[in-house]
Scaffold this motif. Structure first.
Motif: not given
Length: 436
Positions: A219, A223-224
């Motif tokens: 996750e 996300e990054e």
């Protein structure tokens, strides 16, 4: 202009796998052309997890594809240590590595201001990787005192600072730890990151947080937009350990995790396989490729003998050339100082150049032989014609070659043969036949 370039890269790298599944990102076209493959083929390979392009959207570094159909890439490790903490020197070494042909850098710093050292490295126009557990253990004080919160906080902070890819040892789990106990190795664990996780599991009796909370790790990386480099924490550190159980146990775990990561839309590559005999190199590459569904493979070496200390850059290039020919995609430079000391600038240059040679040797095989590397054919013609400028134009390191040739004064032939040059004699014979 800089902001516009960054925005375009953010569009490209945001969920790259998902974008390739739904269409063809326009920026991928230029990247594909640098590799001589079609954009459609590259997009398909990205969505299948066979090519990665490590590029944090917070940076505007060059885009370097790694994997199936691409040229073999070279990474160089730099970074401060407790024995020598000189950030300015590390930047000199970083620049030297890039000049010598590095495609990526890893900051393995363990001493000084780690965030500032990363900031300096991240200012360069090249993909940058890290091993977050180094900083996490430093913050915790020891491996035994590490917590999942500290580790995941460091991963997120480094991602938000702009790191493009991270080595994370999620395959060093309780199964691998048990394999070490069942089938002991002479050198145990030689991976520093792997050893930290083993020490933590030994102290707590609990599962490695990266394995226990692998979904949460994904996750963060999704996300990054950070590429996951699945670390080989159980790689053998000596030839006598090459066939022990822990390495194979980790291979199978990394294969499962590679598939999970791909399904989560996270770009990932695999690391391996350490010190192994030369006749086992191709086999190990093919096994890793098979169990990971042909994910890009990132290797240190591999090192094919343990007793050439001081020349381990040559040992690593021998293993690296064979590995690249068998399917490895990304070679980590080994310096002459390996197993001895932190490398200096000269050793960084030497190690990078030798790794670059190994990568090119692998490319000849991967591109279908000499026909896929036209510079080899041009070099043959230039040597036939004793055309030194033509030869220098095709060489990997022309300045070095020119300095050697010219030390005995400039001449038509090299000074080894002089007027007895075989090429010159035979050329003159055939030239004479053509004139008759």
């Amino acid at each position: 202009m800089q902001d516009n370039k960054l925005s375009r890269q953010m569009v490209l790298m945001h969920a790259l796998i998902r974008q390739c599944r739904s269409g063809l990102p326009p920026e991928l076209t230029a990247v594909a052309r640098t590799e001589g493959i079609s954009p459609e083929r590259m997009a398909e390979a990205v969505q299948r997890g066979r090519i990665v392009i490590p590029a944090n959207p917070r940076r505007n570094a060059r885009l370097i594809p790694i994997g199936e159909g691409c040229r073999v890439r070279v990474n160089v490790n730099i970074g401060t240590s407790q024995g020598r903490c000189d950030p300015d020197l590390e930047m000199v070494k970083a620049a030297a590595a890039i000049d010598a042909g590095a495609d990526a850098l890893m900051d393995l710093s363990t001493a000084g201001d780690l965030r500032e050292m990363r900031r300096k490295i991240l200012s360069l126009d090249i993909p940058v990787g890290t091993v977050p557990i180094y900083e996490a253990v430093r913050r915790a004080g020891s491996a035994a005192d590490l917590t999942a919160d500290i580790l995941f906080s460091v991963i997120r902070e480094q991602a938000r600072q702009g790191v493009d890819f991270m080595t994370l040892h999620s395959g060093v789990n309780l199964d691998a730890f048990e394999a070490l106990r069942l089938d002991p190795r002479t050198l145990g664990v030689v991976s520093r990151g792997g050893a930290f996780h083993v020490a933590w599991m030994a102290a707590t009796g609990e599962e490695n947080p990266l394995a226990q909370e692998f979904d949460y790790l994904l996750e963060i990386l999704a996300e990054e937009d950070v590429t996951l480099s699945l670390g080989d924490g159980m790689r053998p550190g000596a030839l006598v350990d090459a066939d022990r159980l822990a390495k194979t146990t980790e291979y199978l775990t990394l294969g499962r995790q590679a598939r999970i990561a791909l399904n989560a839309g996270v770009q990932r590559m695999i690391e391996g396989p350490g010190h192994i005999p030369i006749h086992e190199v191709a086999w190990n590459v093919k096994v890793i490729k098979e169990v990971t569904d042909h994910a890009p493979l990132y290797l240190l070496g591999p090192l094919v003998t343990d007793i050439a200390t001081g020349y381990d850059h040559v040992v690593g290039a021998i293993g690296g050339a064979i590995a690249a020919s068998a399917g490895a995609d990304f070679l980590c430079m080994v310096s002459p100082a390996e197993h001895l000391a932190l490398p200096d600038e000269r050793e960084i240059i030497e190690g990078t150049r030798v790794a670059r040679i190994a990568a090119h040797v692998g490319d000849i095989s991967r591109r279908g032989g000499v026909s896929g590397c036209p510079e080899e054919g041009r070099m043959a013609i230039a040597r036939r014609d004793l055309d030194w400028e033509g030869q220098y134009a095709e060489m990997l390191f022309p300045d070095h070659a020119r300095a050697i040739h010219d030390r005995d004064s400039e001449r038509e032939t090299c000074s080894m043969c002089g007027d007895l040059c075989a090429v010159k004699m035979v050329r003159e014979i055939f030239d004479g036949d053509q004139k008759k």
